[in-house]
Design a protein around this motif. Sequence first.
Motif, PDB file in Angstrom:
ATOM      1  N   GLY A  87       0.834  -1.204   0.000  1.00 24.13           N
ATOM      2  CA  GLY A  87       0.000   0.000   0.000  1.00 24.13           C
ATOM      3  C   GLY A  87       0.865   1.247   0.000  1.00 24.13           C
ATOM      4  N   TYR A  88       0.378   2.250   0.678  1.00 24.71           N
ATOM      5  CA  TYR A  88       1.018   3.581   0.639  1.00 24.71           C
ATOM      6  C   TYR A  88       2.090   3.753   1.711  1.00 24.71           C
ATOM      7  CZ  TYR A  88      -2.577   3.125   3.991  1.00 24.71           C
ATOM      8  OH  TYR A  88      -3.331   2.586   4.994  1.00 24.71           O
ATOM      9  N   ARG A  89       2.270   2.740   2.571  1.00 22.80           N
ATOM     10  CA  ARG A  89       3.284   2.866   3.630  1.00 22.80           C
ATOM     11  C   ARG A  89       4.558   2.190   3.106  1.00 22.80           C
ATOM     12  NH1 ARG A  89       1.634   4.610   8.325  1.00 22.80           N
ATOM     13  NH2 ARG A  89      -0.544   3.980   8.112  1.00 22.80           N
ATOM     14  N   GLU A  90       4.984   2.603   1.904  1.00 14.98           N
ATOM     15  CA  GLU A  90       5.945   1.774   1.194  1.00 14.98           C
ATOM     16  C   GLU A  90       7.394   2.223   1.221  1.00 14.98           C
ATOM     17  OE1 GLU A  90       4.501   4.218  -0.322  1.00 14.98           O
ATOM     18  OE2 GLU A  90       5.090   4.493  -2.387  1.00 14.98           O
ATOM     19  N   ASN A  97       0.560   1.825  -3.516  1.00 10.52           N
ATOM     20  CA  ASN A  97      -0.813   1.950  -3.999  1.00 10.52           C
ATOM     21  C   ASN A  97      -1.650   2.689  -2.949  1.00 10.52           C
ATOM     22  OD1 ASN A  97      -1.228   0.010  -6.543  1.00 10.52           O
ATOM     23  ND2 ASN A  97       0.282  -0.873  -5.179  1.00 10.52           N
ATOM     24  N   GLY A  98      -2.369   3.713  -3.419  1.00 10.82           N
ATOM     25  CA  GLY A  98      -3.129   4.533  -2.476  1.00 10.82           C
ATOM     26  C   GLY A  98      -4.542   4.051  -2.238  1.00 10.82           C
ATOM     27  N   ILE A  99      -5.021   3.136  -3.066  1.00 10.93           N
ATOM     28  CA  ILE A  99      -6.391   2.640  -2.913  1.00 10.93           C
ATOM     29  C   ILE A  99      -6.345   1.450  -1.957  1.00 10.93           C
ATOM     30  CG2 ILE A  99      -8.436   1.762  -4.113  1.00 10.93           C
ATOM     31  CD1 ILE A  99      -7.581   4.573  -5.039  1.00 10.93           C
ATOM     32  N   ASP A 102      -4.718  -4.231   8.288  1.00  9.64           N
ATOM     33  CA  ASP A 102      -5.907  -4.784   8.940  1.00  9.64           C
ATOM     34  C   ASP A 102      -7.169  -4.092   8.405  1.00  9.64           C
ATOM     35  OD1 ASP A 102      -4.133  -2.950  10.704  1.00  9.64           O
ATOM     36  OD2 ASP A 102      -6.181  -2.399  11.262  1.00  9.64           O
ATOM     37  N   GLY A 103      -7.059  -2.789   8.100  1.00 10.09           N
ATOM     38  CA  GLY A 103      -8.218  -2.079   7.549  1.00 10.09           C
ATOM     39  C   GLY A 103      -8.531  -2.581   6.153  1.00 10.09           C
ATOM     40  N   SER A 104      -7.502  -2.783   5.365  1.00 14.52           N
ATOM     41  CA  SER A 104      -7.685  -3.272   3.988  1.00 14.52           C
ATOM     42  C   SER A 104      -8.322  -4.654   3.978  1.00 14.52           C
ATOM     43  CB  SER A 104      -6.338  -3.362   3.270  1.00 14.52           C
ATOM     44  OG  SER A 104      -5.527  -2.272   3.579  1.00 14.52           O
ATOM     45  N   ALA A 105      -8.118  -5.403   5.049  1.00 16.50           N
ATOM     46  CA  ALA A 105      -8.653  -6.774   5.106  1.00 16.50           C
ATOM     47  C   ALA A 105     -10.177  -6.787   5.092  1.00 16.50           C
ATOM     48  CB  ALA A 105      -8.122  -7.490   6.351  1.00 16.50           C
ATOM     49  N   ASN A 138      -0.963  -6.365  10.422  1.00 11.94           N
ATOM     50  CA  ASN A 138      -1.975  -5.975  11.408  1.00 11.94           C
ATOM     51  C   ASN A 138      -1.326  -5.094  12.472  1.00 11.94           C
ATOM     52  OD1 ASN A 138      -3.953  -5.706  13.277  1.00 11.94           O
ATOM     53  ND2 ASN A 138      -4.258  -7.901  13.634  1.00 11.94           N
ATOM     54  N   ASN A 139      -1.426  -3.778  12.239  1.00 10.51           N
ATOM     55  CA  ASN A 139      -0.837  -2.842  13.213  1.00 10.51           C
ATOM     56  C   ASN A 139      -1.894  -2.330  14.186  1.00 10.51           C
ATOM     57  OD1 ASN A 139      -2.247  -1.009  11.677  1.00 10.51           O
ATOM     58  ND2 ASN A 139      -0.452  -0.076  10.736  1.00 10.51           N
ATOM     59  N   GLY A 140      -3.050  -2.962  14.161  1.00  7.00           N
ATOM     60  CA  GLY A 140      -4.078  -2.664  15.164  1.00  7.00           C
ATOM     61  C   GLY A 140      -5.006  -1.518  14.824  1.00  7.00           C
TER      62      GLY A 140
HETATM   63  C1  LIG Z   1     -10.718   2.422  -1.158  1.00  5.62           C
HETATM   64  C2  LIG Z   1     -10.220   3.380  -0.115  1.00  5.62           C
HETATM   65  N1  LIG Z   1     -11.021   3.666   0.940  1.00  5.62           N
HETATM   66  C3  LIG Z   1     -10.592   4.516   1.913  1.00  5.62           C
HETATM   67  C4  LIG Z   1      -9.362   5.106   1.813  1.00  5.62           C
HETATM   68  C5  LIG Z   1      -8.867   6.042   2.921  1.00  5.62           C
HETATM   69  N2  LIG Z   1      -7.891   5.350   3.759  1.00  5.62           N
HETATM   70  C6  LIG Z   1      -6.578   5.568   3.563  1.00  5.62           C
HETATM   71  S1  LIG Z   1      -5.657   4.659   4.585  1.00  5.62           S
HETATM   72  C7  LIG Z   1      -6.988   3.957   5.321  1.00  5.62           C
HETATM   73  C8  LIG Z   1      -6.811   2.962   6.440  1.00  5.62           C
HETATM   74  C9  LIG Z   1      -6.179   1.665   6.040  1.00  5.62           C
HETATM   75  O1  LIG Z   1      -5.731   0.973   7.167  1.00  5.62           O
HETATM   76  P1  LIG Z   1      -4.871  -0.335   7.102  1.00  5.62           P
HETATM   77  O2  LIG Z   1      -5.290  -1.165   5.943  1.00  5.62           O
HETATM   78  O3  LIG Z   1      -4.955  -0.983   8.440  1.00  5.62           O
HETATM   79  O4  LIG Z   1      -3.399   0.157   6.799  1.00  5.62           O
HETATM   80  P2  LIG Z   1      -2.365   0.979   7.699  1.00  5.62           P
HETATM   81  O5  LIG Z   1      -2.604   2.429   7.400  1.00  5.62           O
HETATM   82  O6  LIG Z   1      -2.627   0.644   9.111  1.00  5.62           O
HETATM   83  O7  LIG Z   1      -1.018   0.576   7.229  1.00  5.62           O
HETATM   84  C10 LIG Z   1      -8.145   4.440   4.756  1.00  5.62           C
HETATM   85  C11 LIG Z   1      -9.484   4.036   5.171  1.00  5.62           C
HETATM   86  C12 LIG Z   1      -8.550   4.785   0.682  1.00  5.62           C
HETATM   87  N3  LIG Z   1      -7.336   5.294   0.523  1.00  5.62           N
HETATM   88  N4  LIG Z   1      -8.993   3.907  -0.234  1.00  5.62           N
END
Ligand SMILES: Cc1ncc(C[n+]2csc(CCOP(=O)(O)OP(=O)(O)O)c2C)c(N)n1
Length: 354
Positions: free
Chosen positions: A96-99, A145-147, A177-180, A205-207
């Motif tokens: 994802g975006y934490r790359e 990836n930002g999505i 964990d949110g993406s899950a 899973n960073n909680g």
């Molecule tokens: C499809 C989509 N929905 C919402 C967002 C907004 N958003 C950016 S980061 C994020 C949280 C994701 O959390 P997690 O998957 O746990 O990753 P972490 O940030 O903890 O590494 C959200 C909801 C987005 N970028 N893309």
Amino acid sequence: MAKATQDSGRPNKADVGSAIPNHDLPPIPGRYHADREEMLEFYRRMLMIRRFEERCGQLYGLGLIVGFCHLYIGQEAVAVGLQAALQPGRDSVITGYREHGHMLAYGIDPKIVMAELTGRASGISHGKGGSMHMFSTEHKFFGGNGIVGAQVPLGAGLAFAHKYRNDGGCSAAYFGDGSANQGQVYEAFNMAALWKLPVIFVIENNGYAMGTSIERANAHTALSERGQGFGIPALVVDGMDVLEVRGAATVAVDWVQAGKGPIILEMKTYRYRGHSMSDPARYRSREEVNDMKENHDPLDNLKKDLFAAGVDEAELIKLDEDIRQQVKEAADFAEKAPLPANNELYTDILVGKY
Ligand SMILES: Cc1ncc(C[n+]2csc(CCOP(=O)(O)OP(=O)(O)O)c2C)c(N)n1
Ligand SMILES: [Mg+2]
């Protein structure tokens, strides 16, 4: 067979997810035995991520980095431990975006990563990707990836390409964990399992997903069990311990390389910094963050093993100085490097000039 635990957000020992009837299961991984030199390399890579990103935070404060910026500090052991089990040039990675942390773990030059963060022409995406969109096809690193969740079907696609070309590679798709909770993750799980694709689904899973804790967002918090409906086995791993991660990575790579289809690694980890640079931090207590830093830090964890292997504090101080110097050089380079020329405005983008 041990069962996955439900206390998400806290690291625990590597463990095989609950049994899936009529399915082969991977062996329970052991903590990896690294020699002194290999441990020092893990330490060096994790410290590089830490110091590099501390500097990113400072440059952001100075206005040299703008826009979104998500730091990986705290999670270093995950990318470093897993990367060490992958074969450079053969295996693919997507996240994802934490790359930025991932890019450094894959040995990509800190100068061009920093130059990208500051929007310079010499950045890895020519200054047009910024923090969230860094790629290196040379390293088979597909971003950035930002999505949220989109990298999971793409990661399955990369695994499909490896299988189709029969090139012996596998892919690792990291997500949070949110993406899950994204629907496309489960469509990807199904196809990956159906076609036995060589993909490692790595749940970091960073909680928390932004300011929402895993407990607030999930009816069932044992994310390792999310693959059960598709027959995908899982390992729950202490993502704050690079040797635990490295041990689990061996099992995962062996599993996918043996043609057994995908596997899930649920890495119990923690991010020390805010979600991005603007984070009011009201969703967790200072005590919780301090407890993770003081008692579960990936660098401190490895230090204990390094000391046991005969490394002394002076050697680690020297290593830290070297890394600080490299980070300084990367920041100086990025600050002085030219911005993209105006005539580059419409190159390397999807939609051209009208
Ligand atoms: C499809 C989509 N929905 C919402 C967002 C907004 N958003 C950016 S980061 C994020 C949280 C994701 O959390 P997690 O998957 O746990 O990753 P972490 O940030 O903890 O590494 C959200 C909801 C987005 N970028 N893309
Ligand atoms: Mg998260």
